[in-house]
Scaffold this active site. Structure first.
Site, PDB file in Angstrom:
ATOM      1  N   LEU A   1      -0.286  -2.681   9.024  1.00 59.56           N
ATOM      2  CA  LEU A   1      -0.845  -1.519   8.314  1.00 59.56           C
ATOM      3  C   LEU A   1      -2.012  -1.888   7.412  1.00 59.56           C
ATOM      4  O   LEU A   1      -2.693  -1.004   6.897  1.00 59.56           O
ATOM      5  CB  LEU A   1       0.243  -0.824   7.462  1.00 59.56           C
ATOM      6  CG  LEU A   1       1.197   0.091   8.226  1.00 59.56           C
ATOM      7  CD1 LEU A   1       2.291  -0.709   8.915  1.00 59.56           C
ATOM      8  CD2 LEU A   1       1.828   1.118   7.320  1.00 59.56           C
TER       9      LEU A   1
ATOM     10  N   GLY B   1       0.830  -1.208   0.000  1.00 59.27           N
ATOM     11  CA  GLY B   1       0.000   0.000   0.000  1.00 59.27           C
ATOM     12  C   GLY B   1       0.859   1.250   0.000  1.00 59.27           C
ATOM     13  O   GLY B   1       2.095   1.181  -0.067  1.00 59.27           O
TER      14      GLY B   1
ATOM     15  N   TYR C   1     -15.316   3.267  10.355  1.00 61.17           N
ATOM     16  CA  TYR C   1     -13.855   3.214  10.220  1.00 61.17           C
ATOM     17  C   TYR C   1     -13.174   3.590  11.530  1.00 61.17           C
ATOM     18  O   TYR C   1     -12.381   2.820  12.087  1.00 61.17           O
ATOM     19  CB  TYR C   1     -13.438   4.129   9.061  1.00 61.17           C
ATOM     20  CG  TYR C   1     -11.952   4.230   8.839  1.00 61.17           C
ATOM     21  CD1 TYR C   1     -11.154   3.090   8.836  1.00 61.17           C
ATOM     22  CD2 TYR C   1     -11.350   5.451   8.612  1.00 61.17           C
ATOM     23  CE1 TYR C   1      -9.795   3.184   8.611  1.00 61.17           C
ATOM     24  CE2 TYR C   1      -9.987   5.561   8.380  1.00 61.17           C
ATOM     25  CZ  TYR C   1      -9.214   4.421   8.389  1.00 61.17           C
ATOM     26  OH  TYR C   1      -7.868   4.519   8.186  1.00 61.17           O
TER      27      TYR C   1
END
Ligand code: UDP
Length: 329
Positions: free
Chosen positions: A77, A11, A151
């Site tokens: 992550l 990412g 989230y």
């Protein structure tokens, strides 16, 4: 030299972290399912004998057990990220962000308490109206009928879990709340404002600002954020704590649009779009988000300092180079 697992290592932030860990002489195992990450982000590193790339999902517990077995430290992550992705698919957000973190924490303890970095987010503060947020401030999440808060809420659960593992088992966890990390390799598909503005400007405009553009953010260069992560993981006093990581220089989104336009082509115009059209009727934004980074600075002796102008110059140069190489192909 340590063997490190980086989940989400293909990412945006994960690939920069992988690069820095390799440069520091460590061995890295990247676990990524390439859902939002891209193998291209590791271009130039894949030939490095100290890097192992494992394509797979963090929702696969057997695979997690296998990769954790071979490493000394874990950088977690991998997550569902981006306001747009989260608003579009809250089920994926919750499933990706909660259960795999719990599995990884348990494996880290079973493997002899392997140092654990947890990537969290400034979204956990929600809509806290304070000028600057310290790590001990209250969380002001909105109602469960608005998917955005899934989230922040999922990451807050991750933080509770990690801190509980620290207290109960002595697992050395370091938790970082990222504040609008930006830089080369970030893409705009999941809502992130800077790559979107830069792409829009390079395409001749308009630059599309949501609402009135008076919302405030601070933008930190990924290079400085990754340096902070590595310093924190090398500081024993950081274990068991939460850290804000970001710039503390506030900018309005209108000023950001103007700064991008000034750099690309001053003739480009700004278009204002209501949130309801950008994200739908059940969307809520955070009006102001500015961190207090004194805990970070006191712990590692530094904080992200690069100003927004220099950050934009770097991102625009990277985008231009990327476009030139795509056209040349
Ligand atoms: N934003 C915008 N235009 C875009 C994307 C985002 O005006 O094309 C605004 C968004 O409403 C928010 C800010 O820019 O106020 C930062 O958005 P981003 O999704 O990058 O991060 P957030 O801080 O919301 O997580």
């Amino acid at each position: 030299m340590a063997r490190c697992l980086v989940t989400g290592g293909a990412g945006f932030i994960g690939s920069h972290l992988t690069e820095n860990l390799l440069a520091a002489g460590h061995q890295v195992v990247v676990l990524d399912n390439l859902s939002t990450g891209q193998q291209d982000n590791l271009k130039g590193l894949l030939a490095n004998p100290n890097l192992t790339f494992r394509s797979g999902s963090i929702t696969d517990p057997v695979l997690l057990a296998e990769v954790v077995h071979d490493v000394d430290a874990i950088y977690h992550l991998a997550a569902a990220v981006g306001v747009k992705l989260v608003a579009d698919d809250p089920v994926r957000t919750i499933e990706t962000n909660i259960y795999p973190t719990e599995t990884l924490l348990r494996l880290a303890v079973q493997g002899g308490c392997k140092p654990f970095f947890l990537a969290s987010t400034s979204e956990v503060f929600g809509k806290n109206p304070k000028e600057r947020w310290t790590e001990e401030d209250d969380l002001h999440l909105g109602p469960t009928s608005r998917p955005r808060w899934a989230y922040g809420c999922s990451k807050a659960i991750d933080e509770f879990l990690a801190l509980a593992y620290y207290r109960k088992y002595g697992l050395p966890v370091v938790i970082a709340r990222f504040f609008n990390v930006v830089g080369p390799r970030q893409v705009g598909h999941y809502g992130m404002v800077i790559p979107r503005f830069v792409d829009q400007a390079l395409n001749g405009g308009p630059v599309v600002v949501y609402d009135d553009g008076g919302q405030i953010r601070c933008f930190a260069h990924v290079r400085e954020v990754v340096e902070s992560i590595m310093k924190l993981m090398g500081t024993p006093a950081a274990a068991g704590k939460v850290f804000n990581i970001g710039s503390d220089e506030p900018w309005s989104i209108r000023e950001l649009a103007e700064a991008v336009i000034a750099r690309v082509d001053p003739k480009i115009r700004i278009e204002y779009l209501p949130y309801s059209q950008a994200y739908g009727d059940d969307f809520e934004d955070v009006r102001r988000r500015v961190p207090d980074v004194s805990r970070l600075e006191q712990t590692i002796g530094t904080k992200p300092r690069l100003g927004l102008e220099a950050i934009l110059d770097d991102i625009i140069a990277w985008k231009r180079q990327q476009r030139a190489s795509t056209t040349a192909r």
